[in-house]
Design a protein around this motif. Structure first.
Motif, short mmCIF file in Angstrom:
data_model
loop_
_atom_site.label_atom_id
_atom_site.label_comp_id
_atom_site.label_asym_id
_atom_site.label_seq_id
_atom_site.Cartn_x
_atom_site.Cartn_y
_atom_site.Cartn_z
N THR A 89 -4.72 2.85 1.42
CA THR A 89 -4.19 4.32 0.84
C THR A 89 -4.81 4.84 0.06
O THR A 89 -5.19 5.88 -0.73
N ASP B 152 -2.86 -3.91 1.12
CA ASP B 152 -4.24 -4.02 2.57
C ASP B 152 -5.30 -5.14 2.88
O ASP B 152 -5.49 -4.69 3.90
N ASP C 118 0.01 6.41 3.77
CA ASP C 118 -0.28 5.46 4.92
C ASP C 118 0.62 5.57 5.62
O ASP C 118 1.54 4.23 6.14
N ASP D 136 1.28 -1.15 0.22
CA ASP D 136 -0.19 0.14 0.00
C ASP D 136 0.62 0.96 0.00
O ASP D 136 0.88 2.33 -0.79
N HIS E 121 -5.03 5.96 6.20
CA HIS E 121 -6.18 5.05 6.70
C HIS E 121 -6.03 4.28 7.79
O HIS E 121 -6.53 3.23 8.07
N HIS E 122 -4.98 4.93 9.12
CA HIS E 122 -4.84 4.55 9.67
C HIS E 122 -5.32 5.12 11.03
O HIS E 122 -5.80 5.86 11.42
MN MN Z 1 -2.09 0.74 4.19
#
Ligand code: MN
Ligand code: 5GP
Length: 326
Positions: free
Chosen positions: A134, A164, A90, A32, A114-115
């Motif tokens: 991401t 991912d 990411d 990712d 996106h964490h």
């Molecule tokens: Mn990721």
């Protein structure tokens, strides 16, 4: 996933104002991180920008095929001094970019991630854990900016979406994710190449490590916890680094009764990386965070300044606490 147009417009207008951009992911890069940074750099270059990609760490052999799609800066002294904007993708933690703090401080920063553990406290942040990868966020930008995606960019994004979701196996494999993957195939993504390189390939060193690692499988906490270990010495004997087999922790998670899977990786006699995976209710990102790491509910990690024996004790203790408190 719905992202407000104003947020996307804010980001694309920063792209438009910038002239030279550095796109960077995280150290210990995955598909990712690499796929989304290369895809965004290709899209920016296509719209006339000078775009650079940096990955300040070793690129795993399974992702080396991506290097044909964009050149990558791998050393700090090659970072472009003239860059006026840094796009961080990411990456839940600024230190994980590997960039020197002063290099970041002097420039406009955009944080796209996106964490769940991303606090979004640096630069212009767009953090949304509803996205599976991401690379999927980059696809939202593509739609907003009406960018053209060629087959190379599509292949980079396909590497991102597959990495991912564990090749469409994890719970983040949503209908929308499949729709986005389908669009990438329509745009000419080389899915066979990505699968062969990023998923199926195993070097002899990896197979050696896997063989030794499986003999260490142990169960704890009424068989709700499974642990696999790779010592620094075994990795050295196999001729690779302990974290080079990306899916090893999945063997611990495979045991039906197991709720938390742990993989300990001896990176040196005094440094151990841990990978955590959860099934069901346990949130392993909380465990990782207590060690200064992070990640997602079901997949998280951290790097510990301990040898394998101490790391084993510390991690097991924390995991047991979380299991009990749930
Ligand atoms: Mn990721
Ligand atoms: P893995 O166990 O495959 O290395 O990582 C699983 C997840 O945890 C990934 O989403 C990864 O980004 C995150 N992660 C792993 N190690 C760290 C770390 O040291 N810090 C942070 N913030 N996240 C990590």
């Amino acid at each position: 996933v719905k992202t407000s147009n104003s947020r996307l417009a804010e980001i694309t207008s920063l792209f438009e104002r910038a002239e030279k951009l550095l796109v960077v992911g995280h150290i210990a890069p995955d598909g990712d991180s690499l796929g989304s940074t290369m895809a965004l750099a290709r899209l920016l270059a296509q719209s006339g920008k000078e775009a650079h990609v940096a990955c300040l760490d070793r690129i795993p052999a399974r992702y080396e095929f991506l290097l044909r799609y964009y050149p990558v800066i791998t050393h700090v002294d090659e970072l472009p001094l003239a860059a006026d904007c840094i796009v961080i993708l990411d990456c839940g933690d600024l230190a994980r970019t590997g960039l020197p703090a002063h290099y970041v401080a002097e420039r406009q920063v955009i944080n796209i991630d996106h964490h769940v553990s991303n606090r979004g406290t640096w630069g212009l942040s767009w953090v949304d854990d509803a996205y599976s990868a991401t690379g999927q966020q980059i696809m939202s930008l593509v739609d907003h900016a009406a960018w053209q995606v060629d087959s190379g960019t599509a292949t980079c994004l396909y590497a991102s979406l597959t990495a991912d979701t564990g090749f469409f196996r994890h719970t983040n494999t949503t209908p929308e994710l499949f729709r986005d993957a389908a669009r990438l195939l329509e745009w000419g993504a080389d899915a066979r190449l990505v699968t062969e390189q990023a998923l199926e390939r195993r070097s002899l060193g990896e197979l050696c490590l896997l063989r030794h690692a499986l003999t260490t499988l142990s169960l704890h906490g009424a068989e709700k916890v499974a642990m696999i270990e790779v010592s620094y010495e075994v990795a050295e004997r196999c001729g690779i680094q302990a974290d080079e087999v990306e899916d090893m922790v999945d063997f611990a998670r495979a045991v039906p009764e197991v709720e938390v899977a742990i993989l300990l990786k001896g990176m040196s006699p005094q440094v151990t990386k841990v990978s955590l995976r959860a099934k069901g209710r346990v949130d392993v990102s909380k465990v990782a965070e207590t060690f200064g790491g992070g990640g997602h509910r079901a997949a998280a990690g951290a790097t510990l300044p301990y040898g394998l024996a101490v790391a084993r004790q510390e991690v097991l203790q924390r995991v047991m606490q979380v299991l009990k408190s749930d």
